[in-house]
Structures are given as structure tokens and as C-alpha cells.
Design a protein around this motif. Structure first.
Motif, PDB file in Angstrom:
ATOM      1  N   LYS A 121       0.816  -1.216   0.000  1.00 31.57           N
ATOM      2  CA  LYS A 121       0.000   0.000   0.000  1.00 31.57           C
ATOM      3  C   LYS A 121       0.847   1.262   0.000  1.00 31.57           C
ATOM      4  O   LYS A 121       0.317   2.370   0.010  1.00 31.57           O
ATOM      5  CB  LYS A 121      -0.938  -0.014   1.197  1.00 31.57           C
ATOM      6  CG  LYS A 121      -2.016  -1.091   1.066  1.00 31.57           C
ATOM      7  CD  LYS A 121      -3.007  -1.061   2.208  1.00 31.57           C
ATOM      8  CE  LYS A 121      -4.112  -2.092   1.964  1.00 31.57           C
ATOM      9  NZ  LYS A 121      -5.042  -2.185   3.102  1.00 31.57           N
ATOM     10  N   GLY A 122       2.153   1.083  -0.001  1.00 32.83           N
ATOM     11  CA  GLY A 122       3.045   2.237  -0.039  1.00 32.83           C
ATOM     12  C   GLY A 122       4.486   1.776  -0.171  1.00 32.83           C
ATOM     13  O   GLY A 122       4.794   0.596   0.015  1.00 32.83           O
ATOM     14  N   ILE A 123       5.360   2.714  -0.521  1.00 31.64           N
ATOM     15  CA  ILE A 123       6.772   2.396  -0.751  1.00 31.64           C
ATOM     16  C   ILE A 123       7.642   3.432  -0.045  1.00 31.64           C
ATOM     17  O   ILE A 123       7.338   4.625  -0.056  1.00 31.64           O
ATOM     18  CB  ILE A 123       7.103   2.403  -2.258  1.00 31.64           C
ATOM     19  CG1 ILE A 123       6.352   1.280  -2.993  1.00 31.64           C
ATOM     20  CG2 ILE A 123       8.610   2.261  -2.493  1.00 31.64           C
ATOM     21  CD1 ILE A 123       6.517   1.337  -4.513  1.00 31.64           C
ATOM     22  N   ILE A 124       8.719   2.955   0.580  1.00 32.55           N
ATOM     23  CA  ILE A 124       9.775   3.843   1.068  1.00 32.55           C
ATOM     24  C   ILE A 124      11.057   3.494   0.322  1.00 32.55           C
ATOM     25  O   ILE A 124      11.482   2.335   0.309  1.00 32.55           O
ATOM     26  CB  ILE A 124      10.010   3.694   2.585  1.00 32.55           C
ATOM     27  CG1 ILE A 124       8.770   4.112   3.372  1.00 32.55           C
ATOM     28  CG2 ILE A 124      11.203   4.551   3.010  1.00 32.55           C
ATOM     29  CD1 ILE A 124       8.960   4.082   4.869  1.00 32.55           C
ATOM     30  N   MET A 125      11.656   4.506  -0.316  1.00 33.80           N
ATOM     31  CA  MET A 125      12.917   4.297  -1.013  1.00 33.80           C
ATOM     32  C   MET A 125      14.054   4.848  -0.170  1.00 33.80           C
ATOM     33  O   MET A 125      13.974   5.981   0.321  1.00 33.80           O
ATOM     34  CB  MET A 125      12.890   4.984  -2.371  1.00 33.80           C
ATOM     35  CG  MET A 125      11.890   4.388  -3.335  1.00 33.80           C
ATOM     36  SD  MET A 125      12.089   5.043  -5.006  1.00 33.80           S
ATOM     37  CE  MET A 125      13.759   4.488  -5.403  1.00 33.80           C
TER      38      MET A 125
END
Length: 338
Positions: A121-125
């Protein structure tokens, strides 16, 4: 074996689709039907599986995208920030998927596959590449993406959490100059990420402002790992004319300079002064103690994770860029030249 939604539909005398709408909290259902379904759920002590919910609404998971393992080996920054993000995800009852990739094309394909499969439901790079085509393509999928690093473009769903690397590098270089140093070298990382470019540009800008020479043989790419950093430091100390000070753009370069100085019988700070960045506890064991910019790794991780979950759970309006303050720490690795 547990009961299924078919059993609920039979007991409540409604269709399976009605049960599904109740379980997904949809509004297009009569109060009477909803009440019958809820009574059936209570009577059967029905416990929906996480997998079943995920098939309809997506998994409660976020993905952390790290760089290739070849570029993060022995770099504790990535382990520390990942731990911070995982702690926040645990508080929010979300799972964490860690992704590494061979190259940017592989990375993009993996991200799109997981988005389309409702796996995240989301991404952290954990890094910000200079080539932002990756961001442009992912922005179209309308899920929140937080980048720990600088983002130059303007996007609908991408948020940046960073420190001011240009300013910090400028100030570290300025401190060396204030202590009487003019022959200053720089060991930096490959210029594929915004952080690397901003740090070396801050160094160059300060040297130019004070009209000091930028010698090509003293500005060396120290790679991503300990081995490459060691080679770069040895290359620097093998030159006929050595600098009086070195600016190292990350922990690995700092430790490489200390090690190479020992190998060449160079005494810090008597023979060579050094400033750099401190991301982890490892540099706290160096002697003499390092004058540095202390990067607040946990603050970066917490801020990034908080922004992501705010968007996922509440869809809050947030600023596209967040800058976390750093701290300059003056210790004993710089000698004042008269």
C-alpha cells in the motif's frame, strides 16, 4: 476447519456477495441484511483470514526499496534506517517487504508487479537516484511513495525526507578553511544519487568561494564499499604532494582515511586533518574523535514512515519535501594551522 463466507450466507439467508459487502464495510446494503449477516458472523464465530481480506482490498504491507546489495555491503546506514521503519510498521500493524534489485529496470518491474498484485500500500525508497524516470513512472499508480533523499521533480504521490547535504558539506569545508587549511582533498561516492552530488558540490562551492584550488588528483571516487574506499585513500596518500586535510562524504570514506593514514604512518590530526559525515555509532570509536556532521538516521526513518502511514491511513495533505536538521560536532580530528 473454520467457517467460510458461504456458511455465513447460508445461515443469514443472503447471497455470498452480500456477505462480502458487509465484510468490506460497503454501504450498498440494507440494514436488515447487514444485521442478519452480523448475527451469523457472531453465531459462527467467523474469523476472516488475512489472505482473504488481502485478495479483495490488498495486503497491509509496505515495501522498502534499498539499493543493490553490492552498493550497501558493510554500510550500516541502511540497516539502521530499515530497523527504524520496521519498528514504525509494527506499531501500525503493517508488514514490511524489503526489495533489492540488479538495476533500475529490474527495480521498476518489481515495484509495478507488487503494486498491481495489491501486495503493498506504499513504498519507502532508501536512496534518491539522479535519473528520476523511475519516479515519473511509479507516480502514475497513485500510491504514496516516500524517498529518503532529495527529489527534484514535482509529483502527485512522491514525498521527500532529506537533510541539506549541500549546506552541510559547505559548512564542513568552511570549517577546515577557517582552521587554516587550503590544500583540501575530497573522497566521495559515485555520482549516481542526489546525496553524492550535493555533498561534492557543497565542497566545490566552498572552495571556489574562498578561491582555493580544486586539484583533480585530490577529488577521488571512493566507491560504495570498504575495499573501494581503501584503494581511494591509498591513492590519495600516494601522490607526490599530499593535502593537509580531507573531506570524506560518508562513514565508509572516513574509516578508509583513518585506516590508510595508519598504514602510511600519517598521524591524525598532526599530519592530516579530516572531517566527514557520521551516520552510525562506528565512527564514535575512531581516535582522534571525528569532527563531523551527524546524520539523524532514526529521525529520517521515523519521519519517512510517519508520512507514508499518514497518506495510507488518512490520506492527509502533506508537504512534498521535509528537511531534517543535522548537527555539526567539533572534535579532535582537525589541527589549526598557523
Amino acid at each position: 476447519m473454520g467457517h467460510t463466507i458461504y456458511d455465513i450466507a447460508r445461515v443469514a439467508n443472503v447471497s455470498k456477495s452480500t456477505v462480502s459487502r458487509v465484510l468490506n464495510n460497503q454501504t450498498n446494503i440494507s440494514n436488515e441484511a447487514r444485521e442478519r449477516v452480523m448475527k451469523a458472523i457472531e453465531q459462527l464465530n467467523y474469523q476472516p483470514s488475512k489472505l482473504a481480506r488481502a485478495l479483495s482490498s490488498g495486503f497491509d504491507a509496505v515495501m522498502v526499496v534499498s539499493r543493490s546489495a553490492k552498493t550497501t555491503a558493510n554500510n550500516p546506514f541502511f540497516a539502521d534506517i530499515l530497523q527504524t521503519i520496521a519498528e514504525k510498521a509494527e506499531e501500525e500493524n503493517f508488514d514490511v517487504i524489503l526489495q533489492t534489485s540488479k538495476n533500475s529496470d529490474d527495480e521498476l518491474e518489481k515495484c509495478i508487479t507488487k503494486i498491481r498484485g495489491k501486495m503493498i500500500k506504499g513504498i519507502i525508497m532508501l536512496s534518491s537516484p539522479v535519473n528520476e524516470d523511475f519516479f515519473k513512472q511509479l507516480d502514475l499508480f497513485n500510491i504514496p511513495i516516500v524517498v529518503i533523499g532529495k527529489v527534484e521533480g514535482t509529483y502527485q504521490n512522491i514525498y521527500s525526507v532529506d537533510t541539506d547535504n549541500f549546506k552541510d558539506s559547505y559548512n564542513l569545508t568552511k570549517y577546515l578553511i577557517a582552521q587554516g587549511h587550503q590544500d583540501i582533498a575530497c573522497l566521495h561516492s559515485p555520482l549516481e544519487y542526489h546525496v553524492s552530488i550535493d555533498r561534492i558540490e557543497g565542497f566545490k562551492a566552498c572552495m571556489n568561494d574562498y578561491r582555493l584550488p580544486l586539484r583533480k588528483e585530490w577529488i577521488i571516487n571512493g566507491g560504495y564499499n570498504v575495499e573501494a574506499g581503501d584503494l581511494a585513500a591509498k591513492q590519495l596518500f600516494s601522490t607526490e604532494h599530499r593535502p593537509t586535510a580531507v573531506f570524506a562524504t560518508d562513514d565508509l570514506k572516513v574509516m578508509s582515511v583513518y585506516k590508510a593514514a595508519s598504514d602510511f604512518n600519517i598521524i591524525i590530526p598532526n599530519d592530516l586533518s579530516i572531517v566527514g559525515y557520521s551516520n552510525t555509532t562506528q565512527t564514535s570509536f575512531l581516535t582522534p574523535a571525528l569532527t563531523s556532521i551527524e546524520i539523524p538516521v532514526r529521525k529520517l526513518g521515523k519521519a519517512g514512515a510517519s508520512i507514508l502511514f499518514s497518506k495510507i491511513k488518512e490520506n492527509k495533505e502533506l508537504t512534498a519535501r521535509t528537511i531534517i536538521e543535522t548537527k555539526e560536532i567539533i572534535r579532535n580530528s582537525v589541527l589549526k594551522r598557523e
